[in-house]
Write a protein that holds these residues in place. Structure first.
Motif, mmCIF file in Angstrom:
data_model
loop_
_atom_site.group_PDB
_atom_site.id
_atom_site.type_symbol
_atom_site.label_atom_id
_atom_site.label_comp_id
_atom_site.label_asym_id
_atom_site.label_seq_id
_atom_site.Cartn_x
_atom_site.Cartn_y
_atom_site.Cartn_z
ATOM 1 N N VAL A 1 -12.780 -2.837 7.624
ATOM 2 C CA VAL A 1 -11.790 -3.737 7.019
ATOM 3 C C VAL A 1 -10.452 -3.643 7.745
ATOM 4 O O VAL A 1 -9.956 -2.527 7.994
ATOM 5 C CB VAL A 1 -11.610 -3.380 5.518
ATOM 6 N N ASP A 2 -9.922 -4.828 8.085
ATOM 7 C CA ASP A 2 -8.606 -4.876 8.732
ATOM 8 C C ASP A 2 -7.570 -4.361 7.729
ATOM 9 O O ASP A 2 -7.471 -4.873 6.605
ATOM 10 C CB ASP A 2 -8.293 -6.327 9.132
ATOM 11 N N VAL B 1 -7.742 1.154 16.709
ATOM 12 C CA VAL B 1 -8.110 2.427 16.074
ATOM 13 C C VAL B 1 -8.772 2.156 14.722
ATOM 14 O O VAL B 1 -8.215 1.447 13.874
ATOM 15 C CB VAL B 1 -6.874 3.325 15.865
ATOM 16 N N ILE B 2 -9.967 2.696 14.560
ATOM 17 C CA ILE B 2 -10.660 2.612 13.271
ATOM 18 C C ILE B 2 -10.629 4.002 12.642
ATOM 19 O O ILE B 2 -10.990 4.984 13.305
ATOM 20 C CB ILE B 2 -12.136 2.165 13.431
ATOM 21 N N ALA B 3 -10.172 4.092 11.396
ATOM 22 C CA ALA B 3 -10.221 5.382 10.697
ATOM 23 C C ALA B 3 -11.535 5.441 9.930
ATOM 24 O O ALA B 3 -11.841 4.556 9.127
ATOM 25 C CB ALA B 3 -9.045 5.510 9.754
ATOM 26 N N TYR C 1 -1.500 5.830 3.630
ATOM 27 C CA TYR C 1 -0.900 6.600 4.721
ATOM 28 C C TYR C 1 -1.287 6.003 6.070
ATOM 29 O O TYR C 1 -0.461 5.843 6.971
ATOM 30 C CB TYR C 1 -1.319 8.073 4.642
ATOM 31 N N LEU C 2 -2.580 5.670 6.221
ATOM 32 C CA LEU C 2 -3.075 5.128 7.491
ATOM 33 C C LEU C 2 -2.400 3.799 7.826
ATOM 34 O O LEU C 2 -2.079 3.515 8.976
ATOM 35 C CB LEU C 2 -4.603 4.945 7.418
ATOM 36 N N LYS C 3 -2.160 3.005 6.796
ATOM 37 C CA LYS C 3 -1.503 1.712 6.982
ATOM 38 C C LYS C 3 -0.090 1.928 7.520
ATOM 39 O O LYS C 3 0.353 1.268 8.473
ATOM 40 C CB LYS C 3 -1.454 0.977 5.635
ATOM 41 N N LEU C 4 0.563 2.906 6.922
ATOM 42 C CA LEU C 4 1.928 3.247 7.321
ATOM 43 C C LEU C 4 1.994 3.679 8.781
ATOM 44 O O LEU C 4 2.958 3.412 9.488
ATOM 45 C CB LEU C 4 2.412 4.393 6.425
ATOM 46 N N VAL D 1 -10.059 0.209 8.797
ATOM 47 C CA VAL D 1 -10.565 1.350 8.031
ATOM 48 C C VAL D 1 -12.031 1.110 7.661
ATOM 49 O O VAL D 1 -12.416 0.000 7.277
ATOM 50 C CB VAL D 1 -9.713 1.577 6.762
ATOM 51 N N GLN D 2 -12.812 2.144 7.800
ATOM 52 C CA GLN D 2 -14.225 2.078 7.398
ATOM 53 C C GLN D 2 -14.467 3.289 6.508
ATOM 54 O O GLN D 2 -14.389 4.424 6.970
ATOM 55 C CB GLN D 2 -15.115 2.165 8.646
ATOM 56 N N GLY D 3 -14.676 3.039 5.226
ATOM 57 C CA GLY D 3 -14.851 4.194 4.344
ATOM 58 C C GLY D 3 -15.227 3.787 2.943
ATOM 59 O O GLY D 3 -15.240 2.597 2.597
#
Ligand code: C2E
Ligand code: MG
Ligand code: MG
Length: 600
Positions: free
Chosen positions: A349-350, A535-537, A548-551, A557-559
């Motif tokens: 997801v973006d 970068v994909i988390a 936090y990752l967005k910041l 993000v994949q989770g």
């Protein structure tokens, strides 16, 4: 005392000879005619026979001929007694196999000399036979206990040595050293180079333990199989640090490049270690030799499962996982044929738009016998037993077919990421296979992303980079999976031909609270962006982590925070619900956890 059979019809001569023999310390057996002589010979197997030629009924030639027909008696030295040294008599006797002849009358010393000469000859021949047989036996034993290529003692010798040491109640450790990915390695080398490599490895192993069996210290090196060696050492202290140091020495020494035909070849090894002090009573149900071998092999599997290039000590509780592994191995052979495999997809997801930009294809196996088996368990086994190509190609087909189906359903195409195993990367024909699948499914190459773990890349750096470059040229996207776990360092990033970095889950867990991970993650994100990489988390589970990752400017993000991996039909609904995609005629409610596995 040598037994001498005297066959003589003349009583005086017979007694005369017998007396001389007795005086000289022999044991005479006497026969008055040929027939009786043969009977005594069969009965007593004398050491030598003295026989008159001229006798009524059965003469000396006939006696000799009859003896010659018996394997046991034919080799007994035979001395003829002739009345005249007629050439004909002598030749006939010799032709029939007589050892010597004496012409009557003969002196006692002549008789004794002839007897002693023949007995000595027989003894020499017997000894020489015995020596030859011994020698032959020794070389047979040696051959059956020696590996021809390396001249190291082999598996049979190992079992024998283990047996001996265990009988002597010695404490020691067994190292099994296995060359990683050997079948691939040997497929890239000529037979001669493969053999040379094995010899060089054997030499290096002996450098760590240069002692021979004759050495007082309990150490030795064996070749167990094609790519496996074993070493015995009297060290038994896993906690004292001696054994780990030895294991490290092996790993490091064997890791240095081998020069074959002017080219450097890199090899890594895996080491399983079992000590006699670690064999429990439970495992002593089989022989102790077997328990020790089984223990070291079990520890070796552990290392191999984690990707090799390491060592592991056997602990009794591991034995169960070895049986489990065997079950997995057996069931895996039937998994593809019996339709037990399925591809699940996890949305990516973006982070700012909140829309699905792709999915990762994740293999699921529900075995009829074993139930759900995690890919972390069966993928390494499939790699080892040579099934990974069939399985991976099948996943690739499924994933590309699915992309095509989504293309028909949605306005905006959805790309798919497929995991590549390290073994696939090292096998010829990967690019051709991928290209064929893309052609047949008619999907645009940029909709396919191939994920390769950082570890696999580092291990196979030389050729992996070339293959990835070729794939990238075809328009396929490349992601470095589990980034941060392979110790490649940020500096490596620029040398990998890739589009995306997937940050490993271990950095993402509780990232909002863990300062050390925050620094790493922000450095990786910044560096990646400088290199124009996305970068994909991986593995974000909570809103806090997501925020936090967005910041930090992470892209995707994949989770579990968004969704677990799920069957394609659920993904379709998920995508349609999270975007403004036109819905199919009868949308079902989103059930992202339907048929999804419990936590991966
Ligand atoms: P991976 O490629 O790094 O895949 C991500 C793994 O993280 C998946 O585990 C996924 O279910 C799990 N995951 C995703 N989000 C979360 C989360 O929020 N929390 C937690 N705890 N886990 C999360 P999975 O499906 O068990 O796969 C494990 C590994 O198995 C994969 O790691 C990949 O290396 C391998 N694998 C799976 N499918 C294939 C395949 O088709 N081919 C190959 N070669 N390897 C595969
Ligand atoms: Mg992956
Ligand atoms: Mg990963």
């Amino acid at each position: 005392m040598s037994k001498i059979l005297v066959i003589e019809d003349n009583e005086a001569a017979r007694e005369n000879i017998s007396d001389i023999l007795r005086l000289e310390g022999f044991e005479p057996l006497v026969a008055t005619n040929g027939q009786q002589g043969l009977e005594l010979a069969f009965q007593h197997t004398p050491d030598l026979i003295i026989c008159d030629v001229m006798m009524p009924k059965l003469n000396g030639y006939e006696v000799l001929e009859a003896l010659g027909k018996d394997e046991r008696l034919s080799t007994i030295p035979f001395i003829f007694l002739t009345a005249k040294a007629a050439r004909y008599d002598v030749r006939q006797g010799m032709t029939l196999g007589s050892s010597d002849y004496l012409t009557k009358p003969f002196s006692p010393s002549e008789l004794v000399a002839a007897i002693k000469t023949q007995l000595k000859r027989k003894e020499t021949i017997t000894q020489s036979y015995a020596q030859q047989i011994n020698h032959l036996q020794r070389s047979i034993d040696q051959n059956s206990h020696t590996d021809e290529l390396t001249q190291l003692p082999n598996q049979a010798a190992l079992s024998q040595t283990l047996e001996q040491y265990l009988t002597e109640d010695k404490d020691f450790s067994l190292f099994i050293i296995s060359v990683d990915q050997f079948s691939f390695l040997s497929s890239t080398l000529s037979t001669a180079d493969t053999e040379e490599l094995i010899k060089l490895i054997a030499q290096r192993i002996q450098k760590v333990f240069p002692h021979s069996m004759a050495s007082e210290s309990l150490k030795d090196t064996f070749r167990m199989g094609q790519n496996q060696f074993s070493v015995l050492t009297d060290q038994v202290d896993p906690d004292g640090g001696q054994l780990p140091r030895t294991a490290y020495r092996f790993l490091n020494l064997l890791r240095a490049p081998y020069i074959l035909n002017g080219k450097a070849v890199n090899v890594t090894t895996s080491i399983g270690i079992a000590s006699t002090t670690n064999i429990t009573d439970a495992s002593r149900q089989v022989s102790r030799v077997e328990s020790l071998l089984q223990g070291a092999k079990t520890a070796l599997y552990k290392v191999q499962q984690k990707g090799g290039n390491d060592y592991c000590f056997y602990r009794p509780e591991m034995i169960f996982s070895a049986f489990e592994r065997l079950d997995v191995e057996n069931a895996l052979y039937y998994a593809l044929q019996q339709d037990e495999l399925e591809v699940f997809y996890q949305p990516q997801v973006d982070i700012s738009a909140g829309s699905v930009v792709g999915v990762e294809a994740l293999l699921r196996w529900k075995s009829a016998q074993l139930g759900w088996v995690s890919p972390t368990k069966f993928i390494p086994i499939a790699e080892e037993i040579g099934l990974i190509n069939d399985i991976s190609n099948w996943v690739l087909w499924q994933a590309c077919e699915q992309v095509k189906k989504w293309q028909k359903l949605m306005v905006k195409p959805i790309g798919v990421s497929v995991n590549l195993s390290a073994v696939q990367l090292s096998q010829p024909g990967l690019c051709e296979t991928v290209s064929k699948i893309l052609q047949k499914t008619a999907i645009a190459p940029h909709l396919l992303c191939l994920e390769i773990t950082e570890n696999a890349l580092i291990k196979n750096k030389g050729y992996a980079i070339n293959i990835l470059q070729e794939l990238k040229k075809m328009g396929i996207r490349i992601a470095i999976d589990d980034f941060g776990t392979g110790y490649s360092g940020l500096g490596y990033l620029s040398s990998f031909p890739c589009n995306t970095i997937k940050l490993d889950r271990m950095f993402i867990q509780d990232i909002h609270q863990r300062y050390s991970n925050q620094r790493i993650v922000s450095a990786i994100i910044n560096m990646s962006h400088e290199l124009e990489l996305k970068v994909i988390a991986e593995g974000a589970e909570t809103q806090d982590e997501l925020d936090y990752l967005k910041l930090q400017g992470c892209d995707i993000v994949q989770g579990f925070v968004h969704s677990r991996p799920m069957p394609s039909s659920d993904v379709t609904k998920f995508i349609q619900a999270t975007t403004s995609e036109p819905l199919d005629s009868n949308p079902a409610p989103i059930t992202t956890t339907t048929r999804a596995l419990p936590s991966a």
